[in-house]
Design a protein around this motif. Structure first.
Motif, PDB file in Angstrom:
ATOM      1  N   TYR A  75       0.821  -1.463   0.212  1.00 17.89           N
ATOM      2  CA  TYR A  75      -0.086  -0.080   0.067  1.00 17.89           C
ATOM      3  C   TYR A  75       0.888   1.439   0.217  1.00 17.89           C
ATOM      4  N   PHE A 105      -8.405  -2.563  -2.272  1.00 16.61           N
ATOM      5  CA  PHE A 105      -8.048  -1.308  -1.559  1.00 16.61           C
ATOM      6  C   PHE A 105      -8.494  -0.125  -2.477  1.00 16.61           C
ATOM      7  N   TRP A 151      -9.501   0.731   5.121  1.00 18.34           N
ATOM      8  CA  TRP A 151      -8.301  -0.161   5.092  1.00 18.34           C
ATOM      9  C   TRP A 151      -8.628  -1.309   4.098  1.00 18.34           C
ATOM     10  N   PRO A 152      -7.568  -1.925   3.696  1.00 19.30           N
ATOM     11  CA  PRO A 152      -7.411  -2.928   2.516  1.00 19.30           C
ATOM     12  C   PRO A 152      -8.215  -4.077   2.953  1.00 19.30           C
TER      13      PRO A 152
END
Lengths: 259, 259
Positions: A75, A105, A151-152
């Motif tokens: 990320y 994401f 959040w992913p």
């Protein structure tokens, strides 16, 4: 006046002089900021035209990786842009723009706000002062507001908002792992030490005093390292001029870095 | 415009922007100096009233000792006063006042002048640039004038001016030992690397950017260390408030020092 009286008076004057020094430091910081702000705005617009600029800067910086979990780097590679915006020296925000990853994401731009305040440490640091001289120390507290970030999906197991059972060992472990991820830093407040993203304040300082001001330096270094890898034909040239060569085999003293 | 052209143009603009940053940094330094100078004059007068102030500061600083030979400390203890005087940011002097030691070392006050200049490194650093892109790097050179100081009699054997035979192994060894002493730093010019007092430039920077500006901090630390030695009844107080305690067992990231 006796020597003792002269000396006590000198200490008092020295303390007053140090207060003036602090005031000047603040004043100088404000002056610097007023000069730098328009230049940063200009620079941000240039940087936007250079592909992968921030990805390269963040992977070049030797310290940055120490703050994050290895899996966060998927990320970090999504970070397209970083901006710091100062309202005053002690009131500023960091804006991070993420690109998305299909199915995992969401692309998003998140701004986190910070403020720095003078605080008086009442001695709650393990050290005990005696009655006569209270060991109150002045310091600065950096704090921040919680800001939402998506959040992913891959982090569902460690996402503190999605962990229902925080009592079991497994639940606690996942919670703690999640709180060490980059995404937990966005909820860091600076007010609950030991219970938040670790070293959250140094991570802020890293962005504000190092990564953002010196991003071009890190980018250039990264490019140079790449060139050096392609070109390692360096030869050392020494000059000798009559005078005795000294053996500088001592350990060189630690370098001071000027920031 | 093609992407390539946009990118090349961006690099050019970025280089221009960095030049402006350098200019602002210089400007900020000048501003700081103009504010600090009158305060330093005031502070120097106060410090003169505090016995052993500089002796305590110099023995408190963890790095200072790394620059000197053990036997130099007899004469470090003779340092009664240290002053830095800036004419401009890049032109300054350090004045050191020594008390004497009967039969060995003469009381004296010595002022050494320094100047900092922008230089262009022509690549004489072992790295070879190719024709297209000459690896010229801009840097700053700190240089100084040789200034006379009367060495202690005890140093006659290693005093470079008194060694007649500089060819024998013994003579070379004595010369080299002498050139590592505090007194050799007064003849440091910065122009003959490898042939002068080692790390002479960092030693200057230590005085000018650390010891002199932060002398009160070091003095206070030394006093506090003394108090701590007399009072080691500290007890650690922890608060716990409902939330999960995180295990901060990671190595804390390296601290950035802001000077």
């Amino acid at each position: 006046m006796s020597d003792d009286v002269i000396e006590s008076k000198a200490f008092l004057q020295l303390a007053e002089s140090e207060l003036k020094v602090d005031q000047i430091e603040k004043d100088v910081e404000e002056y610097r900021l007023s000069k730098m702000k328009p230049l940063y705005v200009e620079r941000d617009l240039i940087i936007e035209k250079i592909p992968d600029f921030w990805k390269i800067v963040l992977s070049q910086h030797s310290d940055f990786a120490n703050y994050l979990r290895a899996s966060d780097f998927t990320y970090v590679d999504c970070i397209e842009d970083v901006k710091v915006n100062w309202e005053t020296v002690d009131k500023f925000s960091i804006t991070i723009k993420f690109s998305g990853i299909e199915g995992d994401f969401e692309a998003q731009t998140v701004t986190k706000h910070f403020s720095r305040q003078r605080v008086i440490d009442d001695g709650n640091t393990g050290r005990k002062g005696n009655e006569e001289e209270e060991e109150e120390e002045e310091g600065e507290l950096l704090s921040s507001e919680v800001v939402d970030i998506k959040w992913p999906n891959k982090y569902d197991k460690i996402n503190p908002d999605k962990i229902e059972d925080k009592k079991s060992n497994e639940g606690k472990k996942n919670y703690r792992t999640g709180m060490k991820s980059l995404f937990a830093w966005f909820r860091w407040t600076g007010l609950k030490p030991g219970k938040e993203f670790p070293h959250g304040d140094s991570f802020v300082t890293l962005f504000v005093e190092d990564l953002y001001p010196y991003c071009v330096k890190y980018y250039t270094e990264a490019q140079r390292d790449l060139e050096d890898e392609n070109d390692d034909t360096g030869s050392e040239g020494h000059s000798s001029e009559g005078e005795l060569e000294l053996e500088n085999d001592d350990e060189p003293p630690a370098k001071k870095t000027k920031i």
